[in-house]
Write a protein that holds these residues in place. Structure first.
Motif, PDB file in Angstrom:
ATOM      1  N   MET A 173      36.775  44.174  46.387  1.00 43.82           N
ATOM      2  CA  MET A 173      37.518  42.912  46.375  1.00 43.82           C
ATOM      3  C   MET A 173      38.881  43.144  45.727  1.00 43.82           C
ATOM      4  SD  MET A 173      34.602  40.089  45.369  1.00 43.82           S
ATOM      5  CE  MET A 173      35.661  38.702  45.812  1.00 43.82           C
ATOM      6  N   PRO A 174      39.957  42.582  46.292  1.00 45.74           N
ATOM      7  CA  PRO A 174      41.285  42.760  45.697  1.00 45.74           C
ATOM      8  C   PRO A 174      41.352  42.260  44.247  1.00 45.74           C
ATOM      9  CG  PRO A 174      41.469  41.731  47.853  1.00 45.74           C
ATOM     10  CD  PRO A 174      40.005  41.807  47.520  1.00 45.74           C
ATOM     11  N   VAL A 175      40.647  41.193  43.951  1.00 47.28           N
ATOM     12  CA  VAL A 175      40.479  40.704  42.584  1.00 47.28           C
ATOM     13  C   VAL A 175      38.985  40.829  42.308  1.00 47.28           C
ATOM     14  CG1 VAL A 175      40.639  38.712  41.034  1.00 47.28           C
ATOM     15  CG2 VAL A 175      42.460  39.152  42.700  1.00 47.28           C
ATOM     16  N   GLN A 230      47.458  37.005  46.971  1.00 51.54           N
ATOM     17  CA  GLN A 230      46.893  37.120  45.624  1.00 51.54           C
ATOM     18  C   GLN A 230      46.130  35.856  45.243  1.00 51.54           C
ATOM     19  OE1 GLN A 230      50.666  38.040  43.745  1.00 51.54           O
ATOM     20  NE2 GLN A 230      49.942  40.102  43.205  1.00 51.54           N
ATOM     21  N   ILE A 231      46.675  34.711  45.604  1.00 50.88           N
ATOM     22  CA  ILE A 231      46.005  33.447  45.291  1.00 50.88           C
ATOM     23  C   ILE A 231      44.677  33.362  46.032  1.00 50.88           C
ATOM     24  CG2 ILE A 231      46.163  30.937  45.521  1.00 50.88           C
ATOM     25  CD1 ILE A 231      49.245  31.294  45.082  1.00 50.88           C
ATOM     26  N   MET A 235      39.700  39.773  34.294  1.00 51.06           N
ATOM     27  CA  MET A 235      41.034  40.150  33.817  1.00 51.06           C
ATOM     28  C   MET A 235      42.037  40.145  34.978  1.00 51.06           C
ATOM     29  SD  MET A 235      40.798  40.377  30.608  1.00 51.06           S
ATOM     30  CE  MET A 235      42.275  41.215  30.110  1.00 51.06           C
ATOM     31  N   GLU A 236      41.610  40.632  36.140  1.00 54.38           N
ATOM     32  CA  GLU A 236      42.494  40.616  37.312  1.00 54.38           C
ATOM     33  C   GLU A 236      42.771  39.187  37.756  1.00 54.38           C
ATOM     34  OE1 GLU A 236      40.477  43.110  40.146  1.00 54.38           O
ATOM     35  OE2 GLU A 236      41.015  44.949  39.068  1.00 54.38           O
ATOM     36  N   ALA A 237      41.755  38.323  37.663  1.00 53.99           N
ATOM     37  CA  ALA A 237      41.949  36.918  38.029  1.00 53.99           C
ATOM     38  C   ALA A 237      42.954  36.254  37.088  1.00 53.99           C
ATOM     39  CB  ALA A 237      40.616  36.174  38.002  1.00 53.99           C
ATOM     40  N   MET A 238      42.851  36.539  35.795  1.00 55.77           N
ATOM     41  CA  MET A 238      43.801  35.962  34.838  1.00 55.77           C
ATOM     42  C   MET A 238      45.220  36.481  35.085  1.00 55.77           C
ATOM     43  SD  MET A 238      42.284  33.682  33.171  1.00 55.77           S
ATOM     44  CE  MET A 238      43.686  33.315  32.151  1.00 55.77           C
ATOM     45  N   ALA A 239      45.334  37.724  35.511  1.00 55.38           N
ATOM     46  CA  ALA A 239      46.663  38.274  35.821  1.00 55.38           C
ATOM     47  C   ALA A 239      47.296  37.520  36.987  1.00 55.38           C
ATOM     48  CB  ALA A 239      46.562  39.763  36.126  1.00 55.38           C
TER      49      ALA A 239
END
Length: 163
Positions: free
Chosen positions: A111-113, A135-136, A117-121
């Motif tokens: 998964m791209p996210v 990204q969204i 931590m990646e979600a918060m970024a």
């Protein structure tokens, strides 16, 4: 989760470049109060309920509904943290990412996210107009994966109780 076991996944994310999440909170309240009953399932309810308490301070007009959410949140992580269910595959951890592969076939691999931590970024990028639509969408997909991960774990636990 409803009494009959049905699950509804809702998703909301702040708009790109917005600092005020009023529209998100208004949409959340509109969607959730169609339900009028039910339990909110989370992993690490103290974190989620902390955010809801912050929203009560920011949007007191939604305090009754937000308090209902706090009062009707079930923390699935507690089953593992308090030792009510043990699986050696969890390797002594009660994190969602440790419990999930021990109990289900669901994965975040590829998964791209793929983690919080990646979600918060991505959310940080949204706040300053730097998040792409891709990204969204990846962030929302990650959050949805969390929902279905908890559903799968819950069902695994129910099956263990009622073989």
């Amino acid at each position: 989760m409803e009494k009959d076991g049905s699950i509804t996944h809702f998703e909301w994310i702040i708009e790109n470049g917005k600092q005020d999440n009023r529209s998100l909170v208004d949409a959340m309240m509109s969607d959730l109060w169609v339900l009028e009953t039910g339990t909110f399932v989370s992993w690490n309810a103290s974190f989620e309920n902390g955010r809801n308490k912050e929203l009560i301070e920011m949007y007191p007009e939604h305090s009754a509904n937000l308090q209902y959410m706090i009062d009707h949140t079930f923390d699935l992580m507690l089953v593992f943290r308090e030792g009510l269910y043990f699986d050696p595959g969890c390797q002594g951890s009660n994190s969602l990412k440790a419990v999930l592969p021990a109990l289900t076939v669901i994965t975040y691999d590829g998964m791209p996210v793929g983690n919080g931590m990646e979600a918060m970024a991505v959310i940080e990028k949204i706040l300053v107009w730097q998040a792409t639509e891709q990204q969204i969408k990846a962030c929302l997909s990650y959050c949805e994966q969390d929902t279905w991960a908890m559903v799968a774990i819950h069902r695994t636990l129910l099956n263990a109780l009622n073989p």
